[in-house]
Design an enzyme around this catalytic site. Structure first.
Site, PDB file in Angstrom:
ATOM      1  N   ALA A 112       3.901  -1.836  -6.755  1.00  0.00           N
ATOM      2  CA  ALA A 112       2.642  -2.427  -7.174  1.00  0.00           C
ATOM      3  C   ALA A 112       1.838  -1.227  -7.350  1.00  0.00           C
ATOM      4  O   ALA A 112       2.045  -0.096  -7.098  1.00  0.00           O
ATOM      5  CB  ALA A 112       2.240  -2.766  -5.699  1.00  0.00           C
ATOM      6  N   THR A 169       0.405  -5.685 -12.705  1.00  0.00           N
ATOM      7  CA  THR A 169       1.576  -5.399 -12.029  1.00  0.00           C
ATOM      8  C   THR A 169       1.514  -6.196 -10.822  1.00  0.00           C
ATOM      9  O   THR A 169       2.496  -6.799 -10.508  1.00  0.00           O
ATOM     10  CB  THR A 169       1.412  -3.758 -11.819  1.00  0.00           C
ATOM     11  N   THR A 207       0.270  -6.540   2.044  1.00  0.00           N
ATOM     12  CA  THR A 207      -0.974  -5.630   3.103  1.00  0.00           C
ATOM     13  C   THR A 207      -1.603  -6.579   3.873  1.00  0.00           C
ATOM     14  O   THR A 207      -1.889  -7.810   3.550  1.00  0.00           O
ATOM     15  CB  THR A 207      -1.588  -4.941   2.027  1.00  0.00           C
ATOM     16  N   ASP A 208      -2.256  -5.941   4.954  1.00  0.00           N
ATOM     17  CA  ASP A 208      -3.346  -6.740   5.831  1.00  0.00           C
ATOM     18  C   ASP A 208      -4.545  -6.942   5.058  1.00  0.00           C
ATOM     19  O   ASP A 208      -5.277  -7.856   5.546  1.00  0.00           O
ATOM     20  CB  ASP A 208      -3.405  -6.062   7.027  1.00  0.00           C
ATOM     21  N   SER A 214      -5.486  -8.897  -5.857  1.00  0.00           N
ATOM     22  CA  SER A 214      -4.164  -8.970  -6.827  1.00  0.00           C
ATOM     23  C   SER A 214      -2.951  -9.163  -5.865  1.00  0.00           C
ATOM     24  O   SER A 214      -1.843  -9.891  -5.834  1.00  0.00           O
ATOM     25  CB  SER A 214      -4.092  -7.753  -7.739  1.00  0.00           C
ATOM     26  N   ASN A 256     -12.471   6.165  10.430  1.00  0.00           N
ATOM     27  CA  ASN A 256     -12.023   7.068   9.492  1.00  0.00           C
ATOM     28  C   ASN A 256     -12.404   8.707  10.154  1.00  0.00           C
ATOM     29  O   ASN A 256     -11.619   9.587   9.774  1.00  0.00           O
ATOM     30  CB  ASN A 256     -12.450   7.127   8.173  1.00  0.00           C
ATOM     31  N   ARG A 308     -17.657   3.505  -0.575  1.00  0.00           N
ATOM     32  CA  ARG A 308     -16.829   2.691  -1.659  1.00  0.00           C
ATOM     33  C   ARG A 308     -17.238   1.492  -1.870  1.00  0.00           C
ATOM     34  O   ARG A 308     -17.806   0.971  -0.849  1.00  0.00           O
ATOM     35  CB  ARG A 308     -15.135   2.473  -0.893  1.00  0.00           C
TER      36      ARG A 308
HETATM   37  P1  NAD Z   1       2.825   3.829  -3.900  1.00  0.00           P
HETATM   38  O1  NAD Z   1       1.703   3.571  -5.132  1.00  0.00           O
HETATM   39  O2  NAD Z   1       3.179   5.052  -3.442  1.00  0.00           O
HETATM   40  O3  NAD Z   1       4.265   3.185  -4.897  1.00  0.00           O
HETATM   41  C1  NAD Z   1       4.255   2.245  -5.740  1.00  0.00           C
HETATM   42  C2  NAD Z   1       5.483   2.322  -6.681  1.00  0.00           C
HETATM   43  O4  NAD Z   1       5.668   1.398  -7.516  1.00  0.00           O
HETATM   44  C3  NAD Z   1       5.693   3.617  -7.459  1.00  0.00           C
HETATM   45  O5  NAD Z   1       6.736   4.334  -7.263  1.00  0.00           O
HETATM   46  C4  NAD Z   1       5.283   3.283  -8.861  1.00  0.00           C
HETATM   47  O6  NAD Z   1       5.890   4.171  -9.916  1.00  0.00           O
HETATM   48  C5  NAD Z   1       5.813   1.947  -8.632  1.00  0.00           C
HETATM   49  N1  NAD Z   1       5.362   0.948  -9.922  1.00  0.00           N
HETATM   50  C6  NAD Z   1       4.124   0.554 -10.052  1.00  0.00           C
HETATM   51  N2  NAD Z   1       3.744  -0.208 -11.007  1.00  0.00           N
HETATM   52  C7  NAD Z   1       4.961  -0.438 -11.387  1.00  0.00           C
HETATM   53  C8  NAD Z   1       5.700  -1.281 -12.394  1.00  0.00           C
HETATM   54  N3  NAD Z   1       4.913  -2.266 -12.995  1.00  0.00           N
HETATM   55  N4  NAD Z   1       6.952  -1.588 -12.542  1.00  0.00           N
HETATM   56  C9  NAD Z   1       7.695  -0.988 -11.740  1.00  0.00           C
HETATM   57  N5  NAD Z   1       7.422   0.068 -10.745  1.00  0.00           N
HETATM   58  C10 NAD Z   1       6.120   0.149 -10.466  1.00  0.00           C
HETATM   59  O7  NAD Z   1       2.701   2.507  -3.146  1.00  0.00           O
HETATM   60  P2  NAD Z   1       3.142   2.430  -1.688  1.00  0.00           P
HETATM   61  O8  NAD Z   1       2.147   2.938  -0.744  1.00  0.00           O
HETATM   62  O9  NAD Z   1       4.431   2.820  -1.254  1.00  0.00           O
HETATM   63  O10 NAD Z   1       2.958   0.766  -1.279  1.00  0.00           O
HETATM   64  C11 NAD Z   1       4.158  -0.023  -1.693  1.00  0.00           C
HETATM   65  C12 NAD Z   1       3.864  -1.448  -1.336  1.00  0.00           C
HETATM   66  O11 NAD Z   1       3.687  -1.549   0.209  1.00  0.00           O
HETATM   67  C13 NAD Z   1       2.855  -1.957  -2.292  1.00  0.00           C
HETATM   68  O12 NAD Z   1       3.322  -3.250  -2.615  1.00  0.00           O
HETATM   69  C14 NAD Z   1       1.603  -2.001  -1.331  1.00  0.00           C
HETATM   70  O13 NAD Z   1       0.885  -3.061  -1.528  1.00  0.00           O
HETATM   71  C15 NAD Z   1       2.282  -2.392   0.178  1.00  0.00           C
HETATM   72  N6  NAD Z   1       1.585  -1.797   1.127  1.00  0.00           N
HETATM   73  C16 NAD Z   1       1.127  -0.340   1.278  1.00  0.00           C
HETATM   74  C17 NAD Z   1       0.565   0.208   2.366  1.00  0.00           C
HETATM   75  C18 NAD Z   1       0.188   1.594   2.523  1.00  0.00           C
HETATM   76  O14 NAD Z   1      -0.658   1.904   3.481  1.00  0.00           O
HETATM   77  N7  NAD Z   1       0.423   2.485   1.913  1.00  0.00           N
HETATM   78  C19 NAD Z   1       0.202  -0.740   3.656  1.00  0.00           C
HETATM   79  C20 NAD Z   1       0.686  -2.067   3.617  1.00  0.00           C
HETATM   80  C21 NAD Z   1       1.502  -2.519   2.328  1.00  0.00           C
HETATM   81  O1  DAU Z   2      -4.332  -1.456   4.942  1.00  0.00           O
HETATM   82  C1  DAU Z   2      -3.174  -1.489   4.128  1.00  0.00           C
HETATM   83  C2  DAU Z   2      -3.758  -0.774   2.886  1.00  0.00           C
HETATM   84  O2  DAU Z   2      -3.976   0.510   3.255  1.00  0.00           O
HETATM   85  C3  DAU Z   2      -2.625  -0.658   1.741  1.00  0.00           C
HETATM   86  O3  DAU Z   2      -2.521  -2.038   1.404  1.00  0.00           O
HETATM   87  C4  DAU Z   2      -3.243  -0.009   0.375  1.00  0.00           C
HETATM   88  O4  DAU Z   2      -2.204   0.111  -0.260  1.00  0.00           O
HETATM   89  C5  DAU Z   2      -3.363   1.499   1.227  1.00  0.00           C
HETATM   90  O5  DAU Z   2      -3.969   2.141   0.052  1.00  0.00           O
HETATM   91  C6  DAU Z   2      -4.444   1.453   2.356  1.00  0.00           C
HETATM   92  O6  DAU Z   2      -5.752   1.010   1.800  1.00  0.00           O
HETATM   93  P1  DAU Z   2      -7.253   1.742   2.231  1.00  0.00           P
HETATM   94  O7  DAU Z   2      -8.178   1.544   1.291  1.00  0.00           O
HETATM   95  O8  DAU Z   2      -7.325   1.465   3.795  1.00  0.00           O
HETATM   96  O9  DAU Z   2      -6.550   3.286   2.395  1.00  0.00           O
HETATM   97  P2  DAU Z   2      -7.158   4.534   2.028  1.00  0.00           P
HETATM   98  O10 DAU Z   2      -6.268   5.800   2.321  1.00  0.00           O
HETATM   99  O11 DAU Z   2      -7.587   4.676   0.245  1.00  0.00           O
HETATM  100  O12 DAU Z   2      -8.467   4.583   2.885  1.00  0.00           O
HETATM  101  C7  DAU Z   2      -8.510   4.689   4.129  1.00  0.00           C
HETATM  102  C8  DAU Z   2      -9.957   4.650   4.669  1.00  0.00           C
HETATM  103  O13 DAU Z   2     -10.695   6.070   4.233  1.00  0.00           O
HETATM  104  C9  DAU Z   2     -10.664   3.689   3.941  1.00  0.00           C
HETATM  105  O14 DAU Z   2     -11.738   3.299   4.995  1.00  0.00           O
HETATM  106  C10 DAU Z   2     -11.426   4.680   2.894  1.00  0.00           C
HETATM  107  C11 DAU Z   2     -11.798   5.881   3.502  1.00  0.00           C
HETATM  108  N1  DAU Z   2     -11.615   6.899   2.540  1.00  0.00           N
HETATM  109  C12 DAU Z   2     -10.528   7.087   1.811  1.00  0.00           C
HETATM  110  C13 DAU Z   2     -10.414   8.156   0.775  1.00  0.00           C
HETATM  111  C14 DAU Z   2      -9.413   8.419  -0.276  1.00  0.00           C
HETATM  112  C15 DAU Z   2     -12.614   7.976   2.752  1.00  0.00           C
HETATM  113  O15 DAU Z   2     -13.459   7.909   3.622  1.00  0.00           O
HETATM  114  N2  DAU Z   2     -12.458   9.038   2.040  1.00  0.00           N
HETATM  115  C16 DAU Z   2     -11.453   9.276   0.881  1.00  0.00           C
HETATM  116  O16 DAU Z   2     -11.468  10.166   0.281  1.00  0.00           O
END
Ligand code: NAD
Ligand code: DAU
Length: 362
Positions: A85, A102, A136-137, A166, A262, A298
């Site tokens: 994603a 995507t 995701t939540d 999305s 945060n 944001r």
């Molecule tokens: P990430 O951005 O680190 O990794 C995404 C991966 O998907 C990358 O390796 C990228 O190359 C690949 N990708 C992107 N577009 C693509 C495409 N069109 N075809 C094939 N590969 C593609 O993301 P993450 O943080 O590891 O998140 C993974 C999944 O978990 C996502 O679906 C995200 O919505 C979900 N999620 C993330 C979090 C979080 O806190 N990071 C929390 C809950 C759910």
């Molecule tokens: O809740 C699950 C989600 O958590 C996932 O689905 C997403 O893929 C993942 O990116 C994450 O989303 P958030 O927007 O919550 O995460 P992020 O780390 O971008 O931001 C966390 C919090 O910190 C949010 O309230 C925004 C704030 N923030 C973020 C950045 C990058 C800042 O204050 N400063 C920053 O520079």
């Protein structure tokens, strides 16, 4: 031997999942990792598994249905674990369409290919095949600052950012496949992850990177938005447990009751860095709260997320095992030991991204 098709395995959670699965099942499983290698995909995350006979990497776009069909035709896939994603909210605000492509179209093509490979003429599916959609939540929207308000599996979807919209679209497609074709799937909706291999566009690795480099720590708005943090190892273990024990057609929320503002996270990172840096490390000089800089908020910033993990606990027996104070130390230790990794991912395009995202704010 069971074969897993993992999408997005070169990203943060996907690579942690692949490491976890090989540690747990060794040579008893086979993993095919399909990843487009966007800016977020990094094969360095998987260096230690590259030589395994039971691991294959295929560079492909999940939107390319022909390429995905070919993978299903050439391999007998038992499980799909769909991580791929676009995952960063801020990027979705500046460039929403790539998220629709995507996350929505890519999931649609994964579902179509899996159904084509698995569905029998009588509409049934082979025993044991399953599609796990990692979500995701954020699809549930934002909670008020009421400590009794939580996201449950029954909470109506109310996404706000293009990213969460999305992901909500992709969840709806999976639900539609389950309802229409009896497609064997589960959805997991997890809270914010942190841990090794996380790309430093997300709050925790960005703050660790900037603090160590003596750069400002950009805190959005009043810093009081709340996220519910889960160590990535607990998430990937939960994903495996849902595949093993989850009832088909069900959604499971994954979260560890670890809500923090945060600003609390940023201050904990600073104090933990100070505790862990050796006495004679010159970076101790600048790793202080003076680096904290409040910046423009944001757009559409969700105020609070908090998962109620009651269902996964009761039905599946999943519990978080790594609490935040320990998890943040493990994460910082990993970044200390992988400075080269951080250097590689923050050169080139990252610098342009950082300038575009933060240039006017800092
Ligand atoms: P990430 O951005 O680190 O990794 C995404 C991966 O998907 C990358 O390796 C990228 O190359 C690949 N990708 C992107 N577009 C693509 C495409 N069109 N075809 C094939 N590969 C593609 O993301 P993450 O943080 O590891 O998140 C993974 C999944 O978990 C996502 O679906 C995200 O919505 C979900 N999620 C993330 C979090 C979080 O806190 N990071 C929390 C809950 C759910
Ligand atoms: O809740 C699950 C989600 O958590 C996932 O689905 C997403 O893929 C993942 O990116 C994450 O989303 P958030 O927007 O919550 O995460 P992020 O780390 O971008 O931001 C966390 C919090 O910190 C949010 O309230 C925004 C704030 N923030 C973020 C950045 C990058 C800042 O204050 N400063 C920053 O520079």
């Amino acid at each position: 031997m069971r074969t897993y098709l993992v999408t997005g395995g070169a990203g943060f959670i996907g690579s942690n999942y692949i490491h976890y699965m090989f540690e747990k099942y060794g040579d008893d499983i086979r993993i095919i990792n399909v990843d487009k290698l966007t800016y977020a995909g990094n094969l360095e995350n998987l260096k230690s598994v590259e030589g395994r006979d039971n691991y294959t990497f295929i560079r492909a776009d999940i939107c390319d249905e022909a390429a995905i069909n070919k993978i299903f035709e050439e391999n007998e896939i038992d499980r799909v674990v769909h991580f791929a994603a676009e995952s960063h909210v801020d990027r979705s605000i500046t460039d929403p369409n790539v998220f629709v492509r995507t996350n929505v179209m890519g999931t649609a093509s994964m579902l179509a290919a899996a159904r084509k490979a698995w569905e029998k003429p009588d509409g049934s599916y082979p025993e044991g095949v399953k599609f796990l959609h990692v979500s995701t939540d954020e699809v549930y929207g934002s909670l008020p600052d009421d400590p009794d308000a939580y996201f449950y599996e029954t909470t109506p979807y109310q996404p706000h950012s293009p990213y969460s919209a999305s992901k909500a679209g992709s969840d709806m497609l999976v639900k539609a496949y389950m309802d229409t074709y009896h497609f064997p799937a589960n959805i997991t909706n997890c809270s914010n992850n942190y841990g090794p291999y996380q790309f430093p566009e997300k709050l925790i690795p960005l703050m660790i990177h900037n603090a160590l480099a003596g750069e400002k720590l950009p805190v959005y708005g009043d810093g009081k938005n709340v996220r519910d943090w889960l160590y990535v190892g607990d998430h990937v273990r939960g994903i495996d447990m849902v595949q093993e024990k989850g009832r088909l057609g069900e959604t499971y929320n994954i979260g560890g009751h670890n809500e923090r503002q945060n600003i609390q996270i940023v201050k904990t990172i600073i104090s933990t860095l100070r505790e862990m840096l050796p006495e004679d490390d010159p970076r101790r000089e600048h790793v202080t709260e003076d680096l904290i800089t409040y910046v423009e908020d944001r757009k559409g910033h969700d105020r609070r997320y908090a998962i109620a993990p009651d269902k996964i606990r009761a039905e599946i027996g999943w519990e978080p095992t790594v609490f935040f104070e320990e998890g943040i130390k493990k994460t910082i230790q990993w970044f200390f030991e992988n400075e080269e990794w951080m250097k590689n991912v923050t050169s080139g395009d990252y610098e342009k991204y950082y300038e575009k995202m933060y240039g006017d704010r800092l």
